[in-house]
Design an enzyme around this catalytic site. Structure first.
Site, PDB file in Angstrom:
ATOM      1  N   ASN A 158       0.798  -1.231   0.000  1.00 54.40           N
ATOM      2  CA  ASN A 158       0.000   0.000   0.000  1.00 54.40           C
ATOM      3  C   ASN A 158       0.833   1.285   0.000  1.00 54.40           C
ATOM      4  O   ASN A 158       0.446   2.284  -0.584  1.00 54.40           O
ATOM      5  CB  ASN A 158      -1.015   0.001   1.149  1.00 54.40           C
ATOM      6  CG  ASN A 158      -0.384  -0.222   2.505  1.00 54.40           C
ATOM      7  OD1 ASN A 158       0.683  -0.813   2.633  1.00 54.40           O
ATOM      8  ND2 ASN A 158      -1.053   0.242   3.541  1.00 54.40           N
ATOM      9  N   LYS A 164      11.629  -8.888   1.472  1.00 52.80           N
ATOM     10  CA  LYS A 164      10.612  -9.679   0.782  1.00 52.80           C
ATOM     11  C   LYS A 164       9.393  -8.766   0.659  1.00 52.80           C
ATOM     12  O   LYS A 164       8.675  -8.528   1.628  1.00 52.80           O
ATOM     13  CB  LYS A 164      10.253 -10.950   1.565  1.00 52.80           C
ATOM     14  CG  LYS A 164       9.209 -11.835   0.842  1.00 52.80           C
ATOM     15  CD  LYS A 164       7.815 -11.504   1.352  1.00 52.80           C
ATOM     16  CE  LYS A 164       6.728 -12.343   0.694  1.00 52.80           C
ATOM     17  NZ  LYS A 164       6.253 -11.796  -0.605  1.00 52.80           N
ATOM     18  N   HIS A 165       9.206  -8.190  -0.516  1.00 50.90           N
ATOM     19  CA  HIS A 165       8.120  -7.236  -0.721  1.00 50.90           C
ATOM     20  C   HIS A 165       6.853  -7.968  -1.164  1.00 50.90           C
ATOM     21  O   HIS A 165       6.883  -9.159  -1.485  1.00 50.90           O
ATOM     22  CB  HIS A 165       8.531  -6.195  -1.768  1.00 50.90           C
ATOM     23  CG  HIS A 165       8.022  -4.815  -1.470  1.00 50.90           C
ATOM     24  ND1 HIS A 165       6.792  -4.580  -0.902  1.00 50.90           N
ATOM     25  CD2 HIS A 165       8.590  -3.587  -1.658  1.00 50.90           C
ATOM     26  CE1 HIS A 165       6.614  -3.283  -0.760  1.00 50.90           C
ATOM     27  NE2 HIS A 165       7.693  -2.649  -1.205  1.00 50.90           N
ATOM     28  N   SER A 195       3.956  -9.306  -3.457  1.00 50.54           N
ATOM     29  CA  SER A 195       4.148  -9.890  -4.786  1.00 50.54           C
ATOM     30  C   SER A 195       3.603  -9.030  -5.915  1.00 50.54           C
ATOM     31  O   SER A 195       3.986  -9.214  -7.066  1.00 50.54           O
ATOM     32  CB  SER A 195       3.500 -11.279  -4.842  1.00 50.54           C
ATOM     33  OG  SER A 195       2.115 -11.188  -4.577  1.00 50.54           O
ATOM     34  N   GLY A 233       1.787  -5.860   7.684  1.00 48.23           N
ATOM     35  CA  GLY A 233       0.838  -6.611   6.870  1.00 48.23           C
ATOM     36  C   GLY A 233      -0.408  -6.986   7.642  1.00 48.23           C
ATOM     37  O   GLY A 233      -0.779  -6.328   8.623  1.00 48.23           O
ATOM     38  N   SER A 234      -1.027  -8.044   7.203  1.00 52.72           N
ATOM     39  CA  SER A 234      -2.297  -8.473   7.779  1.00 52.72           C
ATOM     40  C   SER A 234      -2.109  -9.172   9.110  1.00 52.72           C
ATOM     41  O   SER A 234      -1.011  -9.611   9.466  1.00 52.72           O
ATOM     42  CB  SER A 234      -3.022  -9.409   6.813  1.00 52.72           C
ATOM     43  OG  SER A 234      -2.333 -10.659   6.741  1.00 52.72           O
ATOM     44  N   GLU A 283       3.700  -4.659  12.545  1.00 59.25           N
ATOM     45  CA  GLU A 283       2.724  -3.575  12.376  1.00 59.25           C
ATOM     46  C   GLU A 283       1.608  -4.141  11.530  1.00 59.25           C
ATOM     47  O   GLU A 283       1.777  -4.378  10.331  1.00 59.25           O
ATOM     48  CB  GLU A 283       3.384  -2.358  11.718  1.00 59.25           C
ATOM     49  CG  GLU A 283       2.526  -1.103  11.772  1.00 59.25           C
ATOM     50  CD  GLU A 283       1.692  -0.885  10.533  1.00 59.25           C
ATOM     51  OE1 GLU A 283       0.488  -1.265  10.551  1.00 59.25           O
ATOM     52  OE2 GLU A 283       2.224  -0.365   9.552  1.00 59.25           O
ATOM     53  N   LEU A 284       0.461  -4.390  12.156  1.00 52.89           N
ATOM     54  CA  LEU A 284      -0.624  -5.123  11.497  1.00 52.89           C
ATOM     55  C   LEU A 284      -1.795  -4.199  11.187  1.00 52.89           C
ATOM     56  O   LEU A 284      -1.621  -3.017  10.957  1.00 52.89           O
ATOM     57  CB  LEU A 284      -1.027  -6.304  12.380  1.00 52.89           C
ATOM     58  CG  LEU A 284       0.154  -7.195  12.831  1.00 52.89           C
ATOM     59  CD1 LEU A 284      -0.335  -8.325  13.727  1.00 52.89           C
ATOM     60  CD2 LEU A 284       0.921  -7.738  11.634  1.00 52.89           C
ATOM     61  N   CYS A 303      -3.347   1.206   6.946  1.00 55.74           N
ATOM     62  CA  CYS A 303      -3.618   0.644   8.275  1.00 55.74           C
ATOM     63  C   CYS A 303      -4.089   1.717   9.242  1.00 55.74           C
ATOM     64  O   CYS A 303      -4.899   1.449  10.126  1.00 55.74           O
ATOM     65  CB  CYS A 303      -2.361  -0.034   8.829  1.00 55.74           C
ATOM     66  SG  CYS A 303      -1.810  -1.448   7.870  1.00 55.74           S
TER      67      CYS A 303
END
Length: 450
Positions: free
Chosen positions: A131, A154-155, A157, A206-207, A228-229, A262
């Site tokens: 995002n 690791k970004h 996809s 991420g999630s 950080e979710l 987020c």
């Protein structure tokens, strides 16, 4: 499985990459580990100067990098430019403050001399989202690389071109080749990397589910993790103080990055005395939004980042409406296009209240007492950030009672290099940014001299 770069506005496949082989990943880990031995020993001034060069590279390449974001995840050019400027500012912030943050801190020992030395941990894996494809990476990389760590990225996809461009920025700035590396790998490759003894920590944005998975792998291998979710942040309006401005900020807070943030305001908790006026004004702003090609100069709103994200958001809205919520606005228009919408009559148990709506949908409900407002703000398993609007003393008192990683008073929630950032509850743990963020991947080593 191939990794595709796809334009969400047109549906065009821009380019396709092969996943990195296990041998390439092994080589990258070894290079990062080998480089760490010399990188951590470099004078801080040397690392700081490279960080300043990195800021210059970002600024020089702003247009190309903003265009990449527009192509891969639908961010309009103006927002892309602002994101790159923020990344450059973050680099300069840590270049300016690294010496102070990393200097030995004296301790009050009962005798002799005691102090804390901050030393880097080693190779750190960054698992990052799409995002804010540059900002999320640079707010991780700037503090942890200047402190002497090396990094593997690791970004997400769907932003492989952005991921590769970030690594290229480090190369252009003159960093040693093993300091920062991008790996085009699937999520399934993360456990093996975390199991490697040469990798000493992981930072994930991420999630909720991704966070649980990575945290479990990190714990299994005794590695430090920062998460950080998601967030379902409260935007609390206490009174009519400057209501027109507050509604403008409410719309901006909800629609930033097409709501794919987020820390975007998601649950609007509005005093009953101004509720109808607030909803009316918000409705007018949402109705005026025009979604355009993000590559078109002057566009202010683009598509969502992927078609399936818009579809998932639509399902959450539909289920909430079936449970009694009222939708104002067209909403889902197919593919990755989602017109901003408002949900009224939102209650406990609805997806719009219990889950994170990661897109341009505002859930609005009223309250009558301050105690009720605080209860509603805290009635979430998330706790990333939020804001309170109204008379300052009253608003600040409410902010102090909201259980969240950050609460802003009379300003919209936004990250800034000088302000610690991170959540509580299901929004994760650990801090990014400021000195707190820099210390996360250092060993605060106590030294006591008799």
């Amino acid at each position: 499985m191939p990794i595709q770069s796809k334009n969400p506005y047109t549906g065009e496949v821009l380019t396709t990459y092969s996943e990195a082989s296990s041998q390439l990943v092994e080589n990258a880990i070894e290079k990062a580990h080998f480089t760490f031995q010399t990188w951590k020993a470099k004078p801080l001034e040397y690392r700081v100067n490279l960080l300043l060069r990195l800021a210059e590279v970002l600024e020089k390449d702003t247009e190309a990098l903003a265009r990449l974001m527009a192509l891969e995840m639908g961010k309009v050019l103006a927002d892309g430019r602002a994101e790159i400027e923020k990344c450059a500012a973050c680099c300069r912030y840590y270049a300016q403050h690294a010496a102070d943050f990393l200097k030995d801190k004296a301790l009050a020992a009962p005798h002799g001399k005691a102090y804390v030395q901050y030393e880097p941990l080693g190779v750190i894996l960054a698992v990052m989202p799409w995002n804010f494809p540059f900002w999320q990476v640079f707010r991780f990389a700037a503090p942890h690389i200047v402190s002497g760590n090396t990094a593997l990225l690791k970004h997400a996809s769907n932003v492989p071109q952005c991921a590769l461009a970030i690594a290229d920025c480090f190369t252009k700035a003159g960093f040693p080749s093993g300091v920062f590396q991008t790996l085009l790998i699937p999520s399934s490759s993360v456990p093996a990397i975390l199991a490697d003894e040469r990798v000493r920590g992981v930072s994930l944005t991420g999630s909720e589910e991704a966070g649980k998975s990575v945290a479990a792998e990190a714990a299994r291998n005794l590695k430090k993790s920062v998460l950080e979710l998601g967030g379902s942040d409260a935007f609390v309006v206490l009174d009519a103080t400057n209501l027109g401005h507050v509604v403008q900020m409410a719309a901006k807070s909800r629609l930033v990055n097409m709501g794919q943030s987020c820390i975007a305001a998601k649950r609007f908790i509005v005093h009953e005395s101004v509720y109808e006026n607030f909803v009316s004004q918000l409705k007018g702003i949402f109705k005026s939004v025009r979604i355009q090609d993000p590559l078109q100069e002057g566009s202010t709103y683009g598509p969502m980042a992927q078609a399936h994200l818009a579809e998932e958001l639509n399902q959450q809205v539909k289920q909430s409406v079936q449970m009694g919520a009222e939708q104002i606005g067209v909403g889902y228009l197919g593919e990755a296009i989602f017109q901003p919408s408002i949900l009224l009559g939102v209650k406990e148990g609805m997806p719009a209240w219990e889950e994170e709506l990661f897109g341009p949908v505002a859930s609005v409900r009223s309250f009558s007492t301050v105690e009720e407002a605080i209860h509603l703000a805290n009635d979430s398993r998330f706790g990333l950030g939020g804001s309170v609007w109204g008379q300052v003393e009253k608003a600040e008192s409410v902010a102090r009672q909201i259980h969240s990683g950050a609460v802003y008073v009379n300003q919209m929630m936004a990250s800034h290099p000088a302000i610690p950032f991170g959540g509580v509850k299901h929004s994760g743990y650990g801090k990014e940014l400021s000195e707190s963020g820099l210390w996360e991947f250092t060993n605060a080593k106590s030294i006591w001299v008799a």
